[in-house]
Design an enzyme around this catalytic site. Structure first.
Site, PDB file in Angstrom:
ATOM      1  N   LYS A   1      27.956  20.013 -26.473  1.00  0.00           N
ATOM      2  CA  LYS A   1      28.535  18.786 -27.035  1.00  0.00           C
ATOM      3  C   LYS A   1      27.902  18.491 -28.397  1.00  0.00           C
ATOM      4  O   LYS A   1      26.816  17.918 -28.498  1.00  0.00           O
ATOM      5  CB  LYS A   1      28.306  17.619 -26.062  1.00  0.00           C
TER       6      LYS A   1
ATOM      7  N   ARG B   1     -12.208 -26.618 -20.050  1.00  0.00           N
ATOM      8  CA  ARG B   1     -11.048 -26.424 -20.918  1.00  0.00           C
ATOM      9  C   ARG B   1     -10.700 -27.712 -21.639  1.00  0.00           C
ATOM     10  O   ARG B   1     -10.980 -28.817 -21.157  1.00  0.00           O
ATOM     11  CB  ARG B   1      -9.834 -25.954 -20.108  1.00  0.00           C
TER      12      ARG B   1
END
Length: 548
Positions: free
Chosen positions: A442, A26
């Site tokens: 509702k 890396r």
């Protein structure tokens, strides 16, 4: 440079084949410093070498590499220097990165709204400064850190600034004991957060009005005090009231009494949904209590008074500086014999998040003990599992469970798709299976047309002949009165209305219109229109009081 590419050192055999000598290939965190002073893109070089190129192919040899100026890098992390660099977690509210000549940013997971968890590298961003002089590079880096804004999580920025401004560091005379010899470097910075505080204040003032007005952004109130009508006490009714039936015999007896009742029952939303729709829920307890006694006389035949839940709980505390529990108790004291009704958002109760089950159960028990009777339990998306908790909590508390199906679409139009008659009939059956006492349709958006109302209500009535049906709507489209009359004609037991001066628009249909339209018919509400008009006069004055 060699350190930055150390993961790419090779062993070469006699055939010229290359072998890695390190198993962690890396690039190093500090590679940005090397790139800034050499001009070599190390990441691109590493990728090309991994693809088979050689250093010679890239033109990289030690004699060709030279440095220009100085570079320094700071790693800004979500760590607290004053707490042994312990990682912090939370949500980033503000994330504003610096810029300028000689500043390079290699950022990570930072942005406004980012959730910082303990399960990742705490690095937010690498800031690299470059200049021809070391001291200037340090000053640039210090300036960039001061411009960098992170709110919502603790960072190591204060530690980095303390180091960059320390004389020993600037003179390149630090050793490994530098931090131990200078513990003040770890002292946390005290952020004033002025910009965010100003923005929050401006936003709150625009939306809610300046303190202490708490929402008063319009015209001043009228000068005339609302008139409280004088209505004598009712004579003893010939039949027991709905509330007395509930108190003595329970929710099932209440539901049966509703079904056996002749005419159309009304619920008055003036004390809750009407002012929530028209006055931003700002109605004070004192203005309810002033009209409570006349209301108990004029509207003794109501199915219920809706007066609690929904947004009233939150607004009472946050804007009116009142206790919602005191309000409920005081209303019950003034109106002892009309059922009270509230809106319960399932597992969300009267808040805006999913609460623990035991909190919802205890809340419902306390509400029932303080005077609440009918609990309308709903979920705006008809998610039954969310409603199940509220239904169970109300049932355990001994309250009347009014399960709601939220209406959308148009059941009279077969081309409307998903939300057809079969959908609502199936949803009704699910709620019945959960043990509701009353069904509420509702219609929150005022979409229920008269023709659709007849289709929906009559179909539910046919499948559930003993189930009380209660219809709620908003008069947003102006068809509320017509739709509620259609519901009554199709077999609904109760419809929602508001006193005339608090009705219409986004509120409920006019109570006076419903009383007058049904008078002398099979749907007669049994409410005296003259009494209703006297109550309405008070609320006309209240509208003027709340004009701001």
């Amino acid at each position: 440079f060699r350190d930055s590419l150390r993961s790419l050192q090779f062993l070469v055999d006699e055939q010229g084949r290359h072998y890695f000598i390190e198993v962690n290939p890396r690039i190093q965190v500090e590679h940005t410093v090397t790139e800034e002073v050499t001009g070599v893109d190390l990441v691109a070089s590493q990728i090309r070498i991994a693809s088979g190129a050689t250093l010679e192919d890239l033109g990289l040899s030690q004699d060709k590499i030279s440095t220009s100026g100085y570079a320094m890098q700071c790693r800004v992390t979500t760590e607290d220097p004053s707490d042994d660099f312990r990682p912090d977690t939370g949500t980033i509210d503000v994330f504003r990165m610096p810029a300028g000549m000689g500043i390079r940013l290699d950022d990570g997971p930072g942005f406004p709204g980012a959730k910082i968890t303990p399960h990742y590298d705490s690095l937010l961003v690498k800031i690299t400064a470059r200049s021809q002089e070391r001291l200037t590079a340090a000053k640039k880096l210090s300036r960039a850190l001061k411009e960098f804004r992170v709110r919502g999580v603790t960072t190591n920025k204060s530690f980095l600034l303390n180091v960059l401004e320390h004389e020993d560091f600037l003179n390149s005379s630090v050793t490994t004991s530098f931090i131990g010899d200078n513990p003040h470097l770890l002292a946390p910075a005290k952020s004033k957060d002025r910009a965010q505080k100003i923005l929050r204040y401006i936003a709150n003032t625009i939306v809610n009005g300046p303190e202490p007005a708490l929402g008063a952004t319009g015209s001043p109130p009228i000068d005339v005090n609302p008139i409280v009508p004088k209505l004598g006490p009712n004579t003893l009714p010939t039949t027991p009231s709905l509330r007395s039936i509930y108190v003595k015999h329970g929710p099932e007896a209440f539901a049966k009494a509703v079904r056996d009742k002749k005419g159309l029952l009304l619920m008055d939303t003036t004390w809750r949904d009407a002012h929530q729709s028209l006055l931003a829920t700002r109605l004070r307890t004192k203005d309810i209590l002033n009209i409570a006694q006349p209301t108990s006389v004029a509207f003794s035949n109501l199915y219920s008074l809706e007066n609690w839940g929904g947004a009233t709980f939150d607004v009472s505390m946050r804007f009116l500086r009142e206790c919602p529990w005191d309000r409920l108790a005081l209303m019950r004291e003034k109106v002892p014999d009309i059922p009270f009704q509230m809106l319960l958002r399932g597992a969300n109760a009267v808040g805006y998040t999913a609460y623990p089950d035991n909190a919802v159960f205890e809340f419902c028990k306390m509400a029932k003990d303080t005077g609440m009777d009918v609990f309308r339990v709903f979920d705006s998306l008809n998610y039954v599992e969310n409603m199940r908790l509220g239904i169970d909590a109300v049932g355990t508390a001994g309250g009347i469970v009014e399960g709601a199906i939220s209406y959308t679409g148009d059941v009279s139009n077969p081309n409307k798709g998903l939300y057809d008659l079969e959908y609502y009939l199936g949803l009704t059956q699910e709620l019945v299976d959960l043990g509701i006492h009353v069904l509420c349709i509702k219609d929150m958006a005022g979409l229920l047309k008269p023709s659709a109302a007849k289709i929906l209500v009559s179909a539910i009535r046919q499948e559930h002949p003993s189930l009380p049906i209660h219809v709620h709507t908003h008069d947003t489209a102006g068809a509320g009165v017509a739709s509620m009359l259609a519901c009554g004609q199709a077999g609904a037991d109760v419809v929602d209305t508001a006193i005339d001066s608090m009705s219409g628009m986004t509120s409920q249909p006019s109570m006076g219109a419903m009383i007058a339209a049904t008078e002398g018919t099979d749907l007669d509400t049994g409410i005296d229109l003259g009494h209703a008009n006297k109550i309405n006069t008070y609320w006309e004055g209240i509208r003027g009081v709340y004009r701001p």
